[in-house]
Design an enzyme around this catalytic site. Structure first.
Site, short mmCIF file in Angstrom:
data_model
loop_
_atom_site.label_atom_id
_atom_site.label_comp_id
_atom_site.label_asym_id
_atom_site.label_seq_id
_atom_site.Cartn_x
_atom_site.Cartn_y
_atom_site.Cartn_z
CG HIS A 17 -1.92 -1.00 1.35
ND1 HIS A 17 -2.08 -1.78 2.49
CD2 HIS A 17 -2.87 -1.42 0.49
CE1 HIS A 17 -3.08 -2.61 2.32
NE2 HIS A 17 -3.57 -2.43 1.09
CE LYS A 41 -10.77 -7.12 1.85
NZ LYS A 41 -9.60 -6.31 1.47
NE ARG A 90 -2.81 -8.14 -4.09
CZ ARG A 90 -3.58 -8.45 -3.08
NH1 ARG A 90 -3.05 -8.62 -1.90
NH2 ARG A 90 -4.87 -8.62 -3.21
CB SER A 128 -4.34 -6.33 4.86
OG SER A 128 -3.93 -5.06 4.43
#
Length: 160
Positions: A17, A41, A90, A128
């Site tokens: 990030h 999440k 990614r 994360s």
């Protein structure tokens, strides 16, 4: 002034990030990190804790602001007078999801543009969720997250 919003849950912020933030700051006059509550999440940190951690990490980057929001990203962007969304990618799987989100945002506001930034190769595996998994099992998270928040992550995990 070109104002961009980099939205995400940032639970916690990773070096991936941070890499996107630093690179975006070279392209845009101001980058607003929009910390959102993602109902899909489960969060380790509260929204206020995430804002605090990110603020600590970006304190030396002059053209960055950190703010939390809930609801539609488009509404937050209108409030911030931004027309640009920054998204880090990614892998191809990220692109498929982010493309759908980009098209939905474009449908909601045709003036919105999404800028995709590819992750640096060193961060291509980083998320994360992976950081939390490693930390939960007391693994080494150095070089995965900014050094100054490592103690905060382990402290929070011990509180679980």
């Amino acid at each position: 002034m070109k104002i961009a919003v980099y939205p995400g849950s940032f639970d916690p912020i990773t070096n991936g990030h941070l890499d996107i933030i630093k690179r975006a700051c070279k392209v845009f006059d101001k980058v607003i990190i929009g910390v959102l509550v993602n109902p899909n999440k489960a969060g380790l940190f509260t929204i206020d804790e995430r804002v605090e951690l990110i603020t600590k990490v970006v304190k030396n980057i002059p053209n960055v602001e950190v703010e939390s929001f809930s609801g539609l990203l488009i509404n937050f962007m209108k409030k911030k007078e931004s027309k640009i969304i920054i998204k880090g990618l990614r892998a191809v799987s990220d692109f498929e999801y982010e493309l759908q989100m980009s098209l939905m945002n474009k449908k909601l506001d045709p003036e919105i543009e999404t800028v995709f930034m590819m992750t640096s190769a060193i961060n291509s595996f980083l998320s994360s969720s992976a950081v939390k998994q490693v930390a939960i099992f007391d693994g080494c998270i150095k070089d995965l997250v900014p050094d100054e928040i490592i103690p905060c992550i382990f402290k929070k995990i011990k509180e679980l």
